[in-house]
Write a protein that holds these residues in place. Structure first.
Motif, short mmCIF file in Angstrom:
data_model
loop_
_atom_site.label_atom_id
_atom_site.label_comp_id
_atom_site.label_asym_id
_atom_site.label_seq_id
_atom_site.Cartn_x
_atom_site.Cartn_y
_atom_site.Cartn_z
N VAL A 19 0.84 -1.20 0.00
CA VAL A 19 0.00 0.00 0.00
C VAL A 19 0.87 1.25 0.00
N LEU A 20 1.93 1.22 0.80
CA LEU A 20 2.84 2.37 0.83
C LEU A 20 3.57 2.53 -0.50
N ALA A 21 3.98 1.41 -1.09
CA ALA A 21 4.71 1.46 -2.36
C ALA A 21 3.82 1.96 -3.50
N ARG A 22 2.53 1.69 -3.41
CA ARG A 22 1.62 2.05 -4.51
C ARG A 22 0.66 3.17 -4.12
N ARG A 23 1.04 3.91 -3.10
CA ARG A 23 0.20 5.00 -2.60
C ARG A 23 -0.09 6.03 -3.69
N VAL A 24 0.93 6.43 -4.44
CA VAL A 24 0.74 7.45 -5.49
C VAL A 24 -0.18 6.93 -6.57
N GLU A 25 0.00 5.67 -6.94
CA GLU A 25 -0.86 5.06 -7.96
C GLU A 25 -2.32 5.07 -7.51
N LEU A 26 -2.56 4.68 -6.27
CA LEU A 26 -3.93 4.65 -5.75
C LEU A 26 -4.52 6.06 -5.67
N ASN A 27 -3.69 7.02 -5.27
CA ASN A 27 -4.16 8.41 -5.24
C ASN A 27 -4.55 8.89 -6.63
N GLU A 28 -3.74 8.54 -7.63
CA GLU A 28 -4.00 8.98 -8.99
C GLU A 28 -5.29 8.35 -9.53
N LEU A 29 -5.48 7.08 -9.27
CA LEU A 29 -6.72 6.44 -9.69
C LEU A 29 -7.91 7.11 -9.04
N ILE A 33 -11.52 9.77 -10.46
CA ILE A 33 -12.97 9.59 -10.28
C ILE A 33 -13.46 9.82 -8.84
N GLY A 34 -12.57 10.29 -7.97
CA GLY A 34 -12.98 10.47 -6.57
C GLY A 34 -12.29 11.65 -5.93
N ASP A 35 -11.94 11.49 -4.66
CA ASP A 35 -11.33 12.58 -3.89
C ASP A 35 -9.82 12.64 -4.02
N GLY A 36 -9.20 11.62 -4.57
CA GLY A 36 -7.76 11.63 -4.77
C GLY A 36 -6.93 11.28 -3.55
N ASP A 37 -7.57 10.66 -2.55
CA ASP A 37 -6.83 10.39 -1.31
C ASP A 37 -6.87 8.93 -0.88
N HIS A 38 -7.28 8.03 -1.76
CA HIS A 38 -7.40 6.62 -1.36
C HIS A 38 -6.05 6.05 -0.95
N GLY A 39 -5.00 6.38 -1.69
CA GLY A 39 -3.68 5.89 -1.34
C GLY A 39 -3.21 6.42 0.00
N GLU A 40 -3.42 7.70 0.24
CA GLU A 40 -3.02 8.31 1.51
C GLU A 40 -3.79 7.69 2.67
N THR A 170 -13.10 -3.09 -14.13
CA THR A 170 -13.89 -1.91 -13.76
C THR A 170 -13.64 -0.74 -14.69
N ILE A 171 -12.59 -0.80 -15.51
CA ILE A 171 -12.23 0.34 -16.36
C ILE A 171 -13.38 0.81 -17.24
N PRO A 172 -14.06 -0.07 -17.99
CA PRO A 172 -15.13 0.43 -18.86
C PRO A 172 -16.45 0.71 -18.16
N LEU A 173 -16.56 0.34 -16.88
CA LEU A 173 -17.83 0.49 -16.18
C LEU A 173 -18.16 1.95 -15.87
N ASP A 192 -11.20 1.46 -10.96
CA ASP A 192 -11.66 1.82 -9.62
C ASP A 192 -10.55 1.65 -8.58
N PRO A 193 -10.29 2.66 -7.76
CA PRO A 193 -9.21 2.57 -6.78
C PRO A 193 -9.47 1.54 -5.69
N GLY A 194 -10.73 1.40 -5.25
CA GLY A 194 -11.04 0.42 -4.22
C GLY A 194 -10.86 -1.00 -4.71
N ALA A 195 -11.24 -1.25 -5.96
CA ALA A 195 -11.02 -2.58 -6.54
C ALA A 195 -9.53 -2.84 -6.67
#
Length: 222
Positions: A19-29, A33-40, A170-173, A192-195
């Motif tokens: 999660v820490l290693a991919r925090r930026v990726e999750l934030n970008e996702l 489509i969201g608040d931009g803070d899922h990774g954080e 989830t990309i085309p959904l 989707d970031p949660g997925a």
């Protein structure tokens, strides 16, 4: 490759690491489509989980104890939807894993309980561009592999691979739940970031099973 308490502890550590290693990726996702803070949010939550795990003076007594620690910590430290959703998932999973080791049916029970918790908390179903779109195929794959007589780790592998495929799917959904639903058709074309974090969590479970040291249980209490 035994799915025991040592594995559960290592799963927790590897989840935090990924999660820490991919925090930026999750934030970008999430920014798309969201608040931009899922990774954080996920990074903050699992950093707190590790702190509580390391503060223990005795090793956990069973797998459910590890999952309950994760659940309560995420619920108290993670903002947005992720805290309640993941917290409920881990809490439900903890209730069916109060045992020292998981066999294939127990792996299925753990994953099913987590999915049921997410559905109950988020009121989502498949096709709505949420983490349910990763958890549902993961559970189905785990059931299928268990019915085929697979070993516990192989059941986990099937679940992780299905979750990863589900996240990509989830990309085309078009999102119809959560913040992403406000975008309507513009939510299509984004993963989707949660997925995605679901796939990370389940892949970490596999990595822990393949790499956990046999002395982990004893060392954890040191």
């Amino acid at each position: 490759m035994t799915l025991d308490v040592a594995w559960a502890v290592e799963w927790t550590r590897r989840t935090a690491e990924q999660v820490l290693a991919r925090r930026v990726e999750l934030n970008e996702l999430d920014r798309q489509i969201g608040d931009g803070d899922h990774g954080e949010n996920m990074a903050r939550g699992f950093t707190a989980v590790l702190a509580k795990l390391d503060a223990r003076t005795e090793p956990p007594g069973d797998i459910g104890e590890v999952l309950k620690l994760i659940a309560t910590t995420l619920m108290s430290t993670v903002g947005g939807a992720a805290g309640p959703l993941y917290g409920t998932a881990y809490l439900r999973a903890a209730k069916v894993t109060g045992i020292p080791e998981l066999d294939p049916p127990a792996v299925v029970a753990m994953l099913e309980a987590a999915l049921e918790g997410i559905v109950a908390r988020g009121k989502a179903t498949t096709g709505e561009k949420t983490m349910v779109d990763a958890w549902t195929p993961a559970v189905a794959a785990a059931v299928a592999r268990t019915d085929a007589g697979a070993a516990p780790v192989d059941v986990l592998v099937a679940a992780a691979e299905a979750a990863e495929a589900g996240a990509v799917a989830t990309i085309p959904l078009i999102a119809t739940k959560g913040r992403a639903s406000y975008l309507g058709e513009r939510s299509a074309g984004h993963q989707d970031p949660g997925a995605t974090s679901t796939a990370i969590v389940l892949r970490a479970a596999v990595e822990a099973a393949n790499g956990v040291a046999p002395e982990m249980t004893a060392a954890q209490g040191a």
